[in-house]
Design a protein around this motif. Structure first.
Motif, PDB file in Angstrom:
ATOM      1  N   LYS A 147      -1.979  18.085  -1.410  1.00 57.57           N
ATOM      2  CA  LYS A 147      -2.853  17.826  -2.555  1.00 57.57           C
ATOM      3  C   LYS A 147      -2.830  16.354  -2.974  1.00 57.57           C
ATOM      4  O   LYS A 147      -3.881  15.778  -3.291  1.00 57.57           O
ATOM      5  N   ASP A 148      -1.643  15.731  -2.955  1.00 59.86           N
ATOM      6  CA  ASP A 148      -1.574  14.324  -3.365  1.00 59.86           C
ATOM      7  C   ASP A 148      -2.338  13.438  -2.386  1.00 59.86           C
ATOM      8  O   ASP A 148      -3.064  12.523  -2.801  1.00 59.86           O
ATOM      9  N   VAL A 164       0.846  -1.202   0.000  1.00 63.48           N
ATOM     10  CA  VAL A 164       0.000   0.000   0.000  1.00 63.48           C
ATOM     11  C   VAL A 164       0.880   1.251   0.000  1.00 63.48           C
ATOM     12  O   VAL A 164       0.582   2.231  -0.684  1.00 63.48           O
ATOM     13  N   PHE A 212      -3.768   7.790 -12.559  1.00 61.05           N
ATOM     14  CA  PHE A 212      -3.221   8.774 -11.646  1.00 61.05           C
ATOM     15  C   PHE A 212      -1.991   8.292 -10.901  1.00 61.05           C
ATOM     16  O   PHE A 212      -1.424   9.006 -10.097  1.00 61.05           O
ATOM     17  N   ALA A 213      -1.608   7.037 -11.158  1.00 63.79           N
ATOM     18  CA  ALA A 213      -0.493   6.484 -10.389  1.00 63.79           C
ATOM     19  C   ALA A 213       0.812   7.102 -10.838  1.00 63.79           C
ATOM     20  O   ALA A 213       0.993   7.458 -11.998  1.00 63.79           O
ATOM     21  N   ILE A 233      -3.274   4.519   4.271  1.00 66.60           N
ATOM     22  CA  ILE A 233      -2.835   5.332   3.137  1.00 66.60           C
ATOM     23  C   ILE A 233      -2.582   6.775   3.567  1.00 66.60           C
ATOM     24  O   ILE A 233      -1.542   7.348   3.260  1.00 66.60           O
ATOM     25  N   PHE A 270      -6.038  13.904  -2.880  1.00 67.80           N
ATOM     26  CA  PHE A 270      -6.504  13.301  -4.116  1.00 67.80           C
ATOM     27  C   PHE A 270      -6.553  11.781  -4.007  1.00 67.80           C
ATOM     28  O   PHE A 270      -7.516  11.146  -4.450  1.00 67.80           O
ATOM     29  N   SER A 271      -5.514  11.199  -3.407  1.00 69.07           N
ATOM     30  CA  SER A 271      -5.503   9.738  -3.202  1.00 69.07           C
ATOM     31  C   SER A 271      -6.717   9.319  -2.391  1.00 69.07           C
ATOM     32  O   SER A 271      -7.415   8.359  -2.720  1.00 69.07           O
ATOM     33  N   TYR A 278      -9.775   6.762  -3.543  1.00 71.69           N
ATOM     34  CA  TYR A 278     -10.124   5.524  -2.845  1.00 71.69           C
ATOM     35  C   TYR A 278     -11.554   5.564  -2.306  1.00 71.69           C
ATOM     36  O   TYR A 278     -12.231   4.563  -2.240  1.00 71.69           O
ATOM     37  N   PHE A 334     -12.211  16.468  -4.928  1.00 71.82           N
ATOM     38  CA  PHE A 334     -10.927  17.142  -4.676  1.00 71.82           C
ATOM     39  C   PHE A 334     -11.103  18.660  -4.769  1.00 71.82           C
ATOM     40  O   PHE A 334     -10.722  19.402  -3.866  1.00 71.82           O
ATOM     41  N   LEU A 355      -6.378  19.565 -13.461  1.00 68.90           N
ATOM     42  CA  LEU A 355      -7.210  19.650 -12.255  1.00 68.90           C
ATOM     43  C   LEU A 355      -6.477  20.409 -11.165  1.00 68.90           C
ATOM     44  O   LEU A 355      -7.038  21.277 -10.492  1.00 68.90           O
ATOM     45  N   THR A 372      -9.079   4.697 -12.696  1.00 74.60           N
ATOM     46  CA  THR A 372      -8.795   5.647 -11.623  1.00 74.60           C
ATOM     47  C   THR A 372      -7.372   5.485 -11.111  1.00 74.60           C
ATOM     48  O   THR A 372      -6.652   6.450 -10.915  1.00 74.60           O
ATOM     49  N   PHE A 373      -6.986   4.235 -10.928  1.00 74.94           N
ATOM     50  CA  PHE A 373      -5.712   4.008 -10.252  1.00 74.94           C
ATOM     51  C   PHE A 373      -4.550   3.905 -11.214  1.00 74.94           C
ATOM     52  O   PHE A 373      -3.421   4.230 -10.846  1.00 74.94           O
ATOM     53  N   MET A 385       2.093   1.952  -3.468  1.00 74.30           N
ATOM     54  CA  MET A 385       1.132   2.340  -4.477  1.00 74.30           C
ATOM     55  C   MET A 385       0.255   3.523  -4.092  1.00 74.30           C
ATOM     56  O   MET A 385      -0.652   3.897  -4.808  1.00 74.30           O
ATOM     57  N   SER A 386       0.526   4.114  -2.924  1.00 79.31           N
ATOM     58  CA  SER A 386      -0.441   5.118  -2.462  1.00 79.31           C
ATOM     59  C   SER A 386      -0.228   6.492  -3.080  1.00 79.31           C
ATOM     60  O   SER A 386      -0.939   7.425  -2.789  1.00 79.31           O
ATOM     61  N   ASN A 387       0.776   6.634  -3.956  1.00 79.65           N
ATOM     62  CA  ASN A 387       1.053   7.971  -4.464  1.00 79.65           C
ATOM     63  C   ASN A 387       0.285   8.261  -5.754  1.00 79.65           C
ATOM     64  O   ASN A 387       0.801   8.136  -6.855  1.00 79.65           O
ATOM     65  N   LEU A 388      -0.960   8.611  -5.581  1.00 79.79           N
ATOM     66  CA  LEU A 388      -1.774   9.049  -6.714  1.00 79.79           C
ATOM     67  C   LEU A 388      -1.663  10.561  -6.809  1.00 79.79           C
ATOM     68  O   LEU A 388      -1.785  11.249  -5.801  1.00 79.79           O
ATOM     69  N   THR A 389      -1.431  11.066  -8.006  1.00 82.82           N
ATOM     70  CA  THR A 389      -1.325  12.513  -8.149  1.00 82.82           C
ATOM     71  C   THR A 389      -2.479  13.032  -8.984  1.00 82.82           C
ATOM     72  O   THR A 389      -2.888  12.374  -9.942  1.00 82.82           O
ATOM     73  N   PRO A 390      -2.971  14.211  -8.662  1.00 82.83           N
ATOM     74  CA  PRO A 390      -4.055  14.767  -9.484  1.00 82.83           C
ATOM     75  C   PRO A 390      -3.508  15.153 -10.849  1.00 82.83           C
ATOM     76  O   PRO A 390      -2.344  15.546 -10.970  1.00 82.83           O
TER      77      PRO A 390
END
Lengths: 163, 205
Positions: free
Chosen positions: B27-28, A50, B111-112, B152, B31-32, B36, B48, A62, B107-108, A53-58
Motif C-alpha cells: 500500500k505504501d 530519494v 504524507f511523509a 522509488i 500510494f507513493s 509522484y 490509490f 483512506l 502532497t509530500f 524520502m520515498s516513504n509516503l504513507t496513505p
C-alpha cells in the motif's frame, strides 16, 4: 568511451548487469573526467536522498476506506461464486441407465454360472460356450465403463473453479 | 492467499487474509507512486483507491507472487493514463491548455513519514524532500513516470519496460534524461550550504 556512454553505464551499474570490463572502463574514465565523476557522485546523492524520502504513507482514513471497499468486493465475489456452484446441481442419472446396468449384471452372472458349470464338467468348449464367454467379456467391459457414464451424468455441466 | 507452489504457477483464489497481506505489503509503495504521478493529493487518493479495487476485481487466475508488484503498478499506470486521456479530451472540448501538473508541496509534506526525532534533522529532511519532490515534479511526464518506477518503486529497467509497454531502449533513454535533468535541477541546491547560511544568520544576530 564517450562521457555519455560512461554515464549510461553508471546508471546501469545499479542493476548488477555490468561486466568486469565495463566496471574497469567506468573506474578509468571517472579517474580522469571530472564531469563524469561529478555525475557519479550526484547520482549517488540523488539515490540516497530519494531513498530517504520515498516513504509516503496513505492517510489512515483512506487506507481504512480502501481496505473495507476491497474486502466488501472480495466477499461479494466469493459469495456469488459459492451461490453459482450450489445452483448448478448435478442432473440425476436417468432410471433407464440403472435398469440397463442391473439387467446387464444379472445377465452376466447368469451366463457366467452356466459357463462355469460347463467348464466344471470338464467338457470341451463348444461354440455356444465360446459365444457365451465373448458375451461375458463384452458385458464386463461395459460394466467397467458404467462408472464413467454415471460420473458424466453426475458432474455439473459447467466447469467451476472452486476455492 | 497461499504462495504459489513451485513450478506450477497456480495459486489459490484470493481470500480475505491473503488480500490483507498483499495490501499491507504494497500500500505504501502504491500510494507513493500515485503521489509522484499525479502531484495532487486528491487525485493520488482517488488513484490509490481505484487501483486497489481493480486489483481485487481482476486478480489473474495464475498469480505469480514475484511479479504481482509489477502487475499492480501496471494497473496504477494504466488508470493514470486513462485519467490523463480523459483530461485531454475535456481540455480539447473546453479549449483549455494542458501542461505538467503543478508541484503540490502539501502532497509530500502531509504524507511523509520520518524515522528521526531530532527537530533540526526533521526540518532538514522536510526541506530536502521538498526540493527533490519539486525537481521530480518538473520532469516531463514520461521521464517522471520512469524515474519513479526505477528509483522509488525499485523496478529494474526490463520490468519498467513491461509495465509501461515501452521498448527497453526507450526506458533507458528516459531514465538517462531524467537523471541528467535532476542533476541539473538539484545542482543549485546544497543542503549543507543552506544550513551554513542559516547558522551564519543566527550567529550574526
Amino acid at each position: 568511451m564517450r562521457c555519455k556512454d560512461i554515464e549510461r553505464l553508471i546508471i546501469d551499474s545499479s542493476e548488477g548487469i555490468l561486466s568486469q570490463e565495463e566496471w574497469r572502463a567506468i573506474e578509468q574514465h571517472v579517474a580522469q573526467c571530472a564531469d563524469c565523476a561529478r555525475f557519479q557522485d550526484d547520482l549517488k546523492n540523488i539515490r540516497v536522498s530519494v531513498k530517504k524520502m520515498s516513504n509516503l504513507t496513505p492517510p489512515h482514513k483512506l487506507e481504512r476506506r480502501t481496505r473495507d471497499l476491497c474486502q466488501a468486493e472480495l466477499s461479494s465475489r466469493l459469495a456469488s461464486e459459492e451461490q453459482r456452484v450450489s445452483q448448478i446441481r448435478p442432473s440425476p442419472v436417468p432410471w433407464i441407465i440403472w435398469v440397463a446396468l442391473i439387467s446387464l449384471i444379472v445377465f452376466t452372472v447368469f451366463l457366467s454360472v452356466s459357463l462355469f458349470k460347463d467348464i466344471g464338467l470338464n467338457q470341451p468348449l463348444s461354440f455356444e460356450s465360446v459365444f457365451v464367454l465373448c458375451l461375458i467379456l463384452q458385458n464386463a467391459v461395459m460394466l467397467f465403463f458404467a462408472p464413467v457414464i454415471i460420473r458424466k451424468y453426475r458432474s455439473p455441466r459447467q466447469r467451476v473453479r472452486l476455492v | 492467499m497461499q504462495p504459489e507452489s513451485e513450478g506450477t504457477g497456480r495459486a489459490e483464489q484470493m481470500t480475505s487474509p491473503g488480500f490483507d497481506e498483499l495490501y499491507d505489503k504494497y500500500k505504501d509503495a502504491v500510494f507513493s507512486f500515485a503521489c509522484y504521478l499525479t502531484q495532487n493529493p486528491g487525485e493520488a487518493e482517488d488513484l490509490f483507491q481505484e487501483a486497489w479495487l481493480r486489483v481485487v476485481k481482476h486478480l489473474p487466475e495464475n498469480v505469480n507472487m514475484q511479479s504481482i508488484k509489477a502487475w499492480i503498478f501496471t494497473i496504477v499506470t494504466n488508470l493514470y493514463r486513462d485519467e490523463l486521456r480523459k483530461k485531454r479530451v475535456r481540455r480539447v472540448f473546453l479549449f483549455q491548455r494542458g501542461g505538467t501538473p503543478e508541484f503540490n508541496e502539501a502532497t509530500f509534506l502531509a504524507f511523509a513519514r520520518t524515522s528521526v526525532s531530532d527537530p533540526a534533522e526533521i526540518a532538514n529532511q522536510a526541506e530536502m524532500r521538498k526540493e527533490i519532490a519539486r525537481a521530480i515534479a518538473r520532469l516531463p511526464e514520461r521521464q517522471r513516470r520512469v524515474f519513479v518506477l526505477k528509483e522509488i518503486a525499485g523496478f529494474r529497467q526490463a520490468e519498467i519496460s513491461d509495465i509501461l509497454g515501452t521498448p527497453l531502449g526507450t526506458v533507458k533513454s528516459l531514465i538517462y534524461r531524467a537523471l541528467k535533468g535532476l542533476q541539473k535541477e538539484l545542482s543549485s541546491y546544497n543542503p549543507k550550504r543552506e544550513r551554513a547560511k542559516c547558522d551564519a544568520k543566527i550567529l550574526s544576530v
